[in-house]
Design a protein around this motif. Structure first.
Motif, PDB file in Angstrom:
ATOM      1  N   MET A 194     -14.436  -3.913  -1.700  1.00  0.00           N
ATOM      2  CA  MET A 194     -13.221  -3.156  -2.000  1.00  0.00           C
ATOM      3  C   MET A 194     -11.926  -3.969  -1.851  1.00  0.00           C
ATOM      4  O   MET A 194     -11.067  -3.910  -2.734  1.00  0.00           O
ATOM      5  CB  MET A 194     -13.148  -1.896  -1.130  1.00  0.00           C
ATOM      6  N   PRO A 195     -11.763  -4.743  -0.778  1.00  0.00           N
ATOM      7  CA  PRO A 195     -10.460  -5.429  -0.632  1.00  0.00           C
ATOM      8  C   PRO A 195     -10.180  -6.434  -1.749  1.00  0.00           C
ATOM      9  O   PRO A 195      -9.027  -6.795  -1.972  1.00  0.00           O
ATOM     10  CB  PRO A 195     -10.603  -6.146   0.721  1.00  0.00           C
ATOM     11  N   PHE A 196     -11.230  -6.908  -2.404  1.00  0.00           N
ATOM     12  CA  PHE A 196     -11.036  -7.849  -3.508  1.00  0.00           C
ATOM     13  C   PHE A 196     -10.517  -7.151  -4.756  1.00  0.00           C
ATOM     14  O   PHE A 196      -9.743  -7.738  -5.540  1.00  0.00           O
ATOM     15  CB  PHE A 196     -12.385  -8.531  -3.822  1.00  0.00           C
ATOM     16  N   MET A 197     -10.918  -5.911  -4.936  1.00  0.00           N
ATOM     17  CA  MET A 197     -10.782  -5.251  -6.247  1.00  0.00           C
ATOM     18  C   MET A 197      -9.352  -5.209  -6.784  1.00  0.00           C
ATOM     19  O   MET A 197      -9.112  -5.652  -7.908  1.00  0.00           O
ATOM     20  CB  MET A 197     -11.351  -3.833  -6.156  1.00  0.00           C
ATOM     21  N   PRO A 198      -8.385  -4.675  -6.049  1.00  0.00           N
ATOM     22  CA  PRO A 198      -7.062  -4.506  -6.671  1.00  0.00           C
ATOM     23  C   PRO A 198      -6.041  -5.577  -6.315  1.00  0.00           C
ATOM     24  O   PRO A 198      -4.857  -5.420  -6.612  1.00  0.00           O
ATOM     25  CB  PRO A 198      -6.608  -3.146  -6.113  1.00  0.00           C
ATOM     26  N   ILE A 199      -6.463  -6.673  -5.688  1.00  0.00           N
ATOM     27  CA  ILE A 199      -5.455  -7.623  -5.211  1.00  0.00           C
ATOM     28  C   ILE A 199      -4.766  -8.339  -6.369  1.00  0.00           C
ATOM     29  O   ILE A 199      -3.541  -8.555  -6.343  1.00  0.00           O
ATOM     30  CB  ILE A 199      -6.065  -8.617  -4.178  1.00  0.00           C
ATOM     31  N   ALA A 200      -5.512  -8.714  -7.401  1.00  0.00           N
ATOM     32  CA  ALA A 200      -4.877  -9.432  -8.522  1.00  0.00           C
ATOM     33  C   ALA A 200      -3.821  -8.559  -9.217  1.00  0.00           C
ATOM     34  O   ALA A 200      -2.692  -9.011  -9.435  1.00  0.00           O
ATOM     35  CB  ALA A 200      -5.919  -9.934  -9.507  1.00  0.00           C
TER      36      ALA A 200
END
Lengths: 741, 276
Positions: free
Chosen positions: A697-703
Motif C-alpha cells: 500500500m505505501p508504494f501505491m500512491p506515492i508517485a
C-alpha cells in the motif's frame, strides 16, 4: 495460560539478531564438500534462432565437468502462469520454438566446473550461431498485424486483453462540464534487492534433489522444478534460508531449475552466485505502461465517465503479465464510483526483458494515472483535491468499475480524511475540505509544493486464481502446553512475516511468544502457504494458523498428546472478469491508503527533493506496529525511487545501465526528511483478528502524490515516470517556468 | 578482475619505476581502484609504488603538492590541515568530500583519479579550475593537457604528485551541480574562482565545468570576458559555448541548458557576493 495479548505488541523481529550480527545464512553462504560451480551462458541476441550450438571447446577446458543444453531438459519449459519460456534455449528439445531466443535473459547453456573461474571461462568458449529475427520492443507496435509474432500460439502478441464496458460512455461525455485527457508513461523498475540470485543444489540424505535458494514461494519453486524435470514432488525439495529481499522479483525462476537439473544429473553439490550485473540483466522488471485516458466530470465534481487504453510491456515471456495488467486495469480508474467506463488493457509480448511481479503488481501504474487525472480534474473544476476525492470515493453500496460492490470494509473515505488532516495542510470547513497555502523558500529558484493521492490494493490473489494457505500447529506437553510448533511455509522476505506468524500463533493458542517455534521455508516440512506477495501473507497465514490452532486446542482438550492439527484456509472465491463487459468479483478484500507528499523543486535544474511524506494505511488490525512502520518507510522510499530517479535505460531490448552506479536507487541522503506513518485499524470480518494486508500500500500512491506536489510548486503537470531532473526541466520549460532570462 | 597479471614489480626509486613502466602491458598500481574498475585483460604486470614515498604532501613557496599515492581521505586531511592559510585548500577539502563517500575515499588515490579521468569528476574539475600541474615521468604539465593526453600515455605514466599554487587571499570559490539525486555524481557541474584587486576590480576569474565534454574543461573565453568587463556575468555568459554529447544520465540539450544555469549560479555567488 498467558492472558496478555500478543497482538498489537511491538516485539523485536525474531530474525533480527542473526541478521544484524551476520550469523544468518543467505543462499550464497552455503558450501558443501565436493561442490561444483555453475555459470550460465545467456543469449547474445535479442531475437534469433540458434542454428548451431557447439560446446566442444568449452567441454575440453580442464576442470569442466558438464555442460547442459536444451537437449538435457526433460520438459523444456516453465512459467508461473503459462509455460511459455524454455529452461534452456537451443536445438535438441521437444519444446516448439525452444530453439529461439526472444530476449537477452534467455539461458542458452549451463556450465558446471570445478571452480567458478573455470565455469566462467568455459561459458565464453561455447560457440553459438544465430539467425537473427526481427525484433519488436514497443507494445503498441507489437500488436500491429505486421509485427513479428514472438510465440506460436499468441497472435498479435497479445497475452491478455481486458475490457470494461460499463454504462453509456458516449452519452456520458455530453453530461461532462470538464474533460481531462492525458497520456501517461511509466518505465521499467529494478527490484534492487540486496542479495543477488544464488543457490546450492544437492542430493539430500533421503535422495531428494534439493535446492537451497531465495524465493517467495517454496512450493511453487518445487512445482516449477518438478514440471521441467518431469519428477514427482516427493523427489524435489526446496529450502529457503534467509531471503535478502524480494519485492516480487523472486516470484519467478532464476537459478532454481538449472541447479536442480545439475545436482540431479551429476549427483554432486552445485553452487551458483550471480553478480549484481547478472541480477539486473537477467531477472524480470516492473511493467512499463503507456496509457491514453480521458476523464469527464460535472461542475459539482461528480465523475461521469472514464475511458482508458492501457498497454503493458510484458517483455518476452508472460511471467505474471496477464495478472499484473489485470490489476492495472482495475486500478486505472481508482477507488471511485465511475458510472460509465470503457477500459481496454493489453498485456503484450515484446523482445524486452520480461516484466512481472513487483510491489503493487500493476497497481502503482494504474494509481499514477487515476490519481493524476483526479488531481488535474480538481484543478480544472477549482475543487480541492481532497474534497473532489471525497465526493467520488466508493463505499460499500457502490458499484465498482467492474459492476459489482467492493468487499465489505471500505474505508477509503476515512483514510483520505485522516491523511489530509494529519499532514497539517488540510482542514474541513463548511465549504468542504480546503488546502492551506504553503510557505515558499526565499531562494527564487526553489519552490515548494504539496500533493495528495490515494489508492486501493487487493489482498490476496485476484481474478479467480486459486487461493489457499495451509498451517499445522503442534501442541506439546502433558498437563499444560509447554511448547508450540507451527509449520507454515510463508516466505520471510524481509517484511517480518515470521515474527507476526509467531505472534499470531501465540495469541491463537494462548501461550507466551517464547513458547512458539516456527518450522518454515522447507517443502519437506510444510504444506503450501502461497507466495509472499499481494499483501496477503499476514492475512492468509494468519487465518491458517488461527484455524490450525483452534483445531489443535480442541484435540488438546480431547487429551491428544501431542495435539497436532493441520488447517487449510480458503478465502471467499473471486472470479475472472467477463471478457466483454469486465463484470466480475476480482478480489475478496482490499486495503486502502492515502499519501501526502511535500517537495521542493529547483525550477532551473529540475531536481526534486522530497521533504516529507504522510502515509495513512488502513491495516485492519496491526499485529506489530513497528513492522508496519518499517513497511511504510520502505514502501515510500522505494516509491520515491520509482517516481523520481530509477530509470532503467533499455534500447533495442538491451539494458544499458546494469549497475547501481548508473541505475540509481535512493540512498540515506535522498530519503524524505520525515515519513509519518498513520496506522488506521478498521478491521474486516474475514481477516484474522481483523487484519487486512499492507505491504504494497505505501508504494501505491506515492508517485502521483509527488507529481501533484510538483504541480503545486510549479504549476506544471508531469505524466511520465521517472520524473528525473531532465524530465522535470522539459516540462517546466514547455510551460515557460524556470526560463533563463 | 586482473586475471592476466603475472608479475608485480616493487621498485625502490622513481627512476626504477619509470623504467619498468616503459615495458608493454605494465601499469602503475596506485591503490587498485582504477585498475580494478578498468579490469583490462591487457595488463600483465603491475608496479607497486608503495616504497616510493608518494603518499605525502609538501609545501613549496607558491603552493602545495599532493602525492599520487595519497588516498582521497589523506588528501582531504592534508587540505584540512592547510585550510586556515589557503582558501584553495579549504575549497579542495569541500570538493574531496563531495567527490566520493568515505569508504571510497579510503581506498582511492589521487593517482587513480588522474588515471581514470572521469568526465564528471568534480575533484578533477577543481584541479582544472585551480590550474593544477601533474608531475608525471619527471615532467610537469598542466592538468588540462594531462586530461586531453592520449590514453596510452596516461595509463603507463608514473604520476608522482599534483601541484597547486595558492590563489589570491581574497578569492572566492563556489561549486554547483545538478545530479539525478542531491548526493549523486553530477550530470553537469560548474565551479568558479574570482579574485579582485585592492580597488575591487576583478583581476582573476575562472570557470570550469564537468559533464559537458569528454573531460572537465576550463571556460577560458568566459574568464577573459569576466576580467575584461569587471565581472559582467551576462556579458561573459554570452561567450559560454559547450557542445556536450548526451548519454543516459542526461541528453546533450539538457547538459547544455544546465551548463548555462550552473555557470550563472556560480558566477553570481562569487562575483556578486564578493562585490558586497
Amino acid at each position: 495460560m498467558a492472558t496478555e495479548s500478543r497482538i498489537g505488541v511491538d516485539i523485536p523481529r525474531i530474525d533480527a539478531v542473526g541478521k544484524v550480527t551476520g550469523e544468518t545464512f543467505y543462499p550464497s553462504d552455503f558450501d558443501m564438500d565436493g561442490q561444483l560451480w555453475m555459470k550460465i551462458r545467456f543469449s547474445d541476441r535479442v531475437h534469433a534462432r540458434i542454428t548451431r550450438l557447439d560446446t566442444s571447446k568449452a567441454s575440453a577446458l580442464p576442470g569442466v565437468v558438464r555442460i547442459f543444453t536444451a537437449a538435457d531438459v526433460p520438459v523444456n519449459e516453465y512459467g508461473l502462469v503459462i509455460y511459455d519460456q524454455p529452461v534452456l534455449c537451443g536445438p535438441g528439445s521437444d519444446k516448439v520454438g525452444a530453439d529461439i531466443v526472444r530476449c537477452l535473459m534467455d539461458q542458452v547453456a549451463v556450465v558446471v566446473a570445478e571452480t567458478p573461474e573455470i565455469a566462467a571461462q568455459a561459458a565464453q568458449l561455447i560457440e553459438v550461431e544465430y539467425e537473427d529475427l526481427p525484433i519488436v520492443t514497443d507494445p503498441e507496435a507489437a500488436i500491429s498485424p505486421d509485427a513479428p509474432q514472438l510465440h506460436p500460439d499468441t497472435p498479435n502478441n497479445i497475452i491478455k486483453h481486458y475490457r470494461i464496458r460499463k454504462g453509456d460512455v458516449e452519452s456520458a461525455w455530453q453530461e461532462a462540464d470538464v474533460i481531462i485527457e492525458g497520456v501517461y508513461e511509466t518505465g521499467h523498475q529494478e527490484h534492487a534487492y540486496l542479495q543477488p540470485e544464488a543457490g546450492l543444489g544437492y542430493i539430500d540424505e533421503q535422495g531428494r534433489i534439493t535446492v537451497v535458494v531465495a524465493g517467495q514461494w517454496v512450493h511453487e519453486d518445487q512445482e516449477q522444478i518438478c514440471h521441467a524435470l518431469n519428477l514427482p514432488p516427493e523427489r524435489v525439495r526446496v529450502i529457503y534460508p534467509a531471503v535478502g529481499g524480494a519485492f516480487g522479483g523472486r516470484e519467478d525462476m532464476s537459478v532454481q531449475i538449472v541447479l536442480a537439473l545439475a545436482a540431479w544429473k551429476l549427483e554432486r553439490p552445485v553452487k551458483i552466485i550471480w553478480s549484481r550485473e547478472e541480477s539486473i540483466l537477467y531477472h524480470h522488471k516492473r511493467h512499463p505502461v503507456r496509457v491514453y485516458t480521458r476523464w469527464g466530470a460535472k461542475r459539482n465534481g461528480e465523475i461521469v465517465a472514464v475511458e482508458a487504453t492501457v498497454y503493458g510491456d510484458g517483455g518476452a515471456y508472460n511471467y505474471t503479465s496477464n495478472k499484473v495488467m489485470g490489476n492495472a486495469h482495475l486500478m486505472v480508474t481508482g477507488p471511485y464510483v465511475i458510472p460509465n467506463a470503457k477500459i481496454d488493457t493489453y498485456a503484450v509480448y515484446t523482445n524486452n526483458i520480461p516484466a512481472g511481479a513487483f510491489r503493487g503488481f500493476g497497481g502503482p501504474q494504474g494509481a499514477f494515472v487515476a490519481e493524476t487525472q483526479m488531481n488535474r480534474l480538481a484543478e480544472a473544476l477549482n475543487i480541492d483535491p481532497v474534497e473532489l476525492r471525497l465526493r467520488n470515493v466508493i463505499d460499500e453500496n457502490s458499484l465498482m468499475t467492474v459492476s459489482t460492490p467492493p468487499p465489505p470494509g471500505v474505508s477509503i473515505r476515512e483514510v483520505i480524511e485522516s491523511c489530509a488532516l494529519s499532514s497539517g495542510h488540510w482542514q474541513p470547513s463548511a465549504n468542504g475540505w480546503q488546502m492551506s497555502i504553503i510557505e515558499q523558500p526565499s531562494d527564487p529558484t526553489k519552490r515548494r509544493g504539496i500533493g495528495i493521492a490515494c489508492a486501493f490494493k487487493n489482498i490476496g490473489y485476484s481474478f479467480g486464481f486459486p487461493e489457499q494457505s495451509w498451517a499445522t500447529v503442534e501442541l506439546h506437553g502433558t498437563t499444560e502446553i509447554e511448547s508450540v510448533v507451527v509449520r507454515a511455509a510463508g516466505a520471510e522476505v524481509g517484511q517480518g512475516a515470521h515474527t507476526v506468524f509467531v505472534q499470531m500463533a501465540a495469541e491463537a493458542v494462548g501461550v507466551p511468544i517464547e513458547k512458539v517455534r516456527l518450522l518454515t521455508h522447507d517443502t519437506a516440512e510444510t504444506r503450501t502457504s502461497g507466495s509472499s506477495s499481494a499483501s496477503r501473507m499476514t492475512f492468509m497465514a494468519g487465518n491458517a494458523i488461527k484455524g490450525a490452532a483452534a483445531l489443535a486446542l480442541q484435540k488438546w482438550k480431547d487429551e491428544d498428546r501431542p495435539a497436532i492439527a493441520t488447517y487449510q484456509y480458503r478465502p471467499p472465491r473471486t472470479t475472472t472478469l467477463d471478457p466483454e463487459t469486465g463484470k466480475g468479483t476480482p478480489n475478496f478484500a482490499y486495503g486502502y491508503v492515502a499519501e501526502v507528499a511535500e517537495v521542493e523543486v529547483d525550477i532551473e535544474t529540475g531536481l526534486v527533493e522530497v521533504l516529507r511524506v504522510i502515509c495513512a494505511n488502513d491495516v485492519g488490525k496491526a499485529i506489530n506496529r513497528r513492522l508496519i512502520e518499517g513497511q511504510v518507510e520502505g514502501g515510500v522510499v522505494q516509491g520515491q525511487g520509482y517516481a523520481l530517479m530509477e530509470k532503467l535505460v533499455v534500447k533495442d531490448g538491451r539494458i544499458l545501465n546494469p549497475y547501481f552506479s548508473t541505475y540509481l536507487i535512493p540512498t540515506v541522503y535522498d530519503v524524505p526528511h520525515e515519513v509519518k506513518s498513520i496506522i488506521l485499524e478498521y478491521p474486516i470480518e474475514i481477516g484474522p483478528w481483523g487484519v487486512r494486508g499492507m505491504a504494497e500500500m505505501p508504494f501505491m500512491p506515492i508517485a502521483p502524490a509527488i507529481a501533484a506536489a510538483i504541480h503545486n510548486a510549479t504549476g506544471v503537470w508531469i505524466t511520465k515516470l521517472p520524473m528525473t531532473p531532465e524530465v522535470v526541466v522539459q516540462a517546466l520549460r514547455a510551460q515557460g517556468v524556470g526560463e533563463i532570462g | 578482475m586482473l586475471a592476466n597479471v603475472e608479475n608485480i614489480y616493487v621498485p625502490h626509486t622513481i627512476d626504477e619505476a619509470i623504467h619498468v613502466l616503459q615495458e608493454p602491458h605494465v601499469r602503475p598500481l596506485y591503490g587498485g581502484v582504477a585498475l580494478h574498475r578498468e579490469s583490462s585483460l591487457d595488463v600483465r604486470a603491475v608496479v607497486d609504488l608503495s616504497q616510493l614515498g608518494l603518499d605525502q604532501h609538501r609545501a613549496f613557496d607558491k603552493g602545495f603538492a599532493l602525492g599520487s599515492m595519497m588516498t582521497l581521505e589523506a588528501a582531504l586531511a592534508a587540505c584540512e590541515s592547510m585550510q586556515r592559510r589557503y582558501p584553495n585548500a579549504r575549497f579542495l577539502a569541500e570538493i574531496i568530500r563531495e567527490e566520493a563517500p568515505v569508504n571510497l575515499r579510503n581506498t582511492m588515490t589521487l593517482g587513480d583519479l588522474l588515471v581514470e579521468r572521469r568526465p564528471n569528476s568534480i575533484l578533477l574539475t577543481a584541479f582544472v579550475l585551480l590550474d593544477a600541474q601533474v608531475d608525471a615521468n619527471g615532467w610537469p604539465r598542466f592538468i588540462h593537457d594531462w586530461l586531453s593526453a592520449p590514453d596510452v600515455e596516461v595509463k603507463s605514466a608514473l604520476i608522482t604528485e599534483i601541484a597547486l599554487e595558492h590563489g589570491a587571499e581574497n578569492a572566492r570559490y563556489t561549486f554547483e551541480k545538478v545530479a539525478r539525486t542531491p548526493k549523486d555524481a553530477p550530470i553537469v557541474g560548474a565551479m568558479a574562482y574570482v579574485a579582485r584587486d585592492s580597488d575591487g576590480i576583478v583581476n582573476d576569474a575562472r570557470l570550469a565545468m564537468c559533464g559537458v565534454a569528454e573531460f572537465p574543461i576550463p571556460l577560458s573565453s568566459v574568464d577573459e570576458e569576466l576580467i575584461a568587463t569587471n565581472g559582467n556575468i551576462e556579458q561573459a555568459l554570452q561567450r559560454l559555448q559547450v557542445n556536450p554529447t548526451g548519454d543516459h544520465w542526461g541528453s546533450a540539450e539538457y547538459r547544455a541548458a544546465m551548463a548555462m544555469v550552473l555557470a550563472r549560479r556560480v558566477l553570481n555567488q562569487t562575483i556578486n557576493i564578493t562585490g558586497e
